[in-house]
Design an enzyme around this catalytic site. Structure first.
Site, mmCIF file in Angstrom:
data_model
loop_
_atom_site.group_PDB
_atom_site.id
_atom_site.type_symbol
_atom_site.label_atom_id
_atom_site.label_comp_id
_atom_site.label_asym_id
_atom_site.label_seq_id
_atom_site.Cartn_x
_atom_site.Cartn_y
_atom_site.Cartn_z
ATOM 1 N N ASN A 123 19.096 22.545 7.100
ATOM 2 C CA ASN A 123 17.636 22.458 7.103
ATOM 3 C C ASN A 123 17.055 22.890 8.459
ATOM 4 O O ASN A 123 16.721 22.043 9.295
ATOM 5 C CB ASN A 123 17.223 21.017 6.774
ATOM 6 N N LYS A 166 14.248 23.819 9.240
ATOM 7 C CA LYS A 166 12.814 23.512 9.359
ATOM 8 C C LYS A 166 12.057 24.755 9.845
ATOM 9 O O LYS A 166 12.153 25.810 9.241
ATOM 10 C CB LYS A 166 12.596 22.311 10.269
ATOM 11 N N HIS A 199 9.409 14.567 2.526
ATOM 12 C CA HIS A 199 10.046 14.450 3.836
ATOM 13 C C HIS A 199 9.118 13.707 4.791
ATOM 14 O O HIS A 199 7.891 13.760 4.644
ATOM 15 C CB HIS A 199 10.374 15.838 4.393
ATOM 16 N N GLU A 236 17.102 8.671 4.393
ATOM 17 C CA GLU A 236 17.256 8.816 5.830
ATOM 18 C C GLU A 236 16.188 7.989 6.558
ATOM 19 O O GLU A 236 15.002 8.200 6.348
ATOM 20 C CB GLU A 236 17.171 10.281 6.257
ATOM 21 N N ILE A 250 15.498 10.412 12.670
ATOM 22 C CA ILE A 250 15.463 11.863 12.503
ATOM 23 C C ILE A 250 15.394 12.552 13.863
ATOM 24 O O ILE A 250 14.532 12.253 14.689
ATOM 25 C CB ILE A 250 14.256 12.287 11.645
ATOM 26 N N GLY A 282 19.881 12.072 11.944
ATOM 27 C CA GLY A 282 20.708 12.032 13.141
ATOM 28 C C GLY A 282 22.084 12.639 12.978
ATOM 29 O O GLY A 282 22.936 12.508 13.862
ATOM 30 N N SER A 314 18.940 19.264 13.619
ATOM 31 C CA SER A 314 19.190 19.424 15.052
ATOM 32 C C SER A 314 20.655 19.709 15.356
ATOM 33 O O SER A 314 20.971 20.468 16.275
ATOM 34 C CB SER A 314 18.724 18.178 15.819
#
Length: 232
Positions: free
Chosen positions: A14, A16, A97, A145, A150, A182, A204
């Site tokens: 993802n 983003k 989300h 999540e 996040i 995470g 990330s």
């Protein structure tokens, strides 16, 4: 309806809005190869304007829209028409989300529209209670999540993962369960799936890696290994 035995194990990549255009296409092509070689289903999200490009260039990954609305053809300038996403090549969609939350009524209507068009639904939930409530709406995958984790590199603890899996399974034993937040390393991916989830995902951990594609490969291999261990 999602059947976990058919689509598990899986990984959501993802990016983003960190990647777009040529950069996201390059990663999508690499993920396509990784999905083929590992057998792990990859849900690959991309900006709306890149969906057609990514879909036309790939064969294996599930091209996933970052969001959708319940709009029907006609008036609605500036909104996201489900039919246009489907025709552009969206196989699946993320809904609710934390960075794009929806009301329950909006979510329900949008999920119904997705089913009309055979668009796979991955619906996000924060708490165990919210995950249970969303499971009752019959998504294909519940993405559980904790919002406050996040992007932190800190993952949910074992009790959250086990409780979430148990409670969702009690509502719908066939729904896919993705637990993220995470997720940074292959070890994180292995732990989540080993504790009961069907898959996981990362932003990330991928976009900040020196080699994003290599990180995706490591994560997919870990997800596959954990899934195989559970089956033994």
């Amino acid at each position: 309806m999602y059947k976990k035995e058919a689509f598990s194990p899986f990984m959501a990549v993802n990016p983003k809005s960190y990647f777009w255009g040529k950069t996201i296409l390059e990663l999508a092509l690499q993920c396509d190869k990784i999905a083929e070689e590992t057998g792990v289903t990859i849900y690959f999200t991309c900006p709306f304007t890149d969906i057609r490009m990514v879909k036309e260039a790939t064969k294996i990954i599930q091209v996933t829209a970052q969001g959708m609305e319940a709009l029907r053809p006609g008036r609605g300038i500036g909104h996201i028409l489900p039919e246009s996403l489907k025709e552009a090549g969206a196989d699946a969609v993320f809904l609710n989300h934390a960075e794009n939350p929806m009301t329950i009524s909006e979510l329900y209507r949008t999920m119904r529209r997705a089913k009309e068009l055979d668009i796979f639904t991955i619906v996000c939930a924060d708490s165990v209670a919210e995950a249970k409530a969303i499971a009752m709406l019959e998504p294909d995958i519940v993405l559980a999540e904790p919002t406050d984790l996040i992007g932190t590199g800190e993952t949910a603890d074992d009790s959250y993962i086990k409780d979430t899996v148990r409670e969702i399974r009690a509502v719908d034993p066939d729904v896919g369960i993705m637990i993220a937040s995470g997720i940074t390393t292959a070890e994180d991916c292995y732990r989540v799936v080993a504790l009961g989830a069907d898959g996981t995902g990362s932003t990330s951990g991928v976009v900040k890696a020196d080699n994003p594609a290599q990180r995706v490969r490591e994560m997919c291999e870990a997800v596959k290994k954990a899934h195989q261990t559970k089956e033994q």
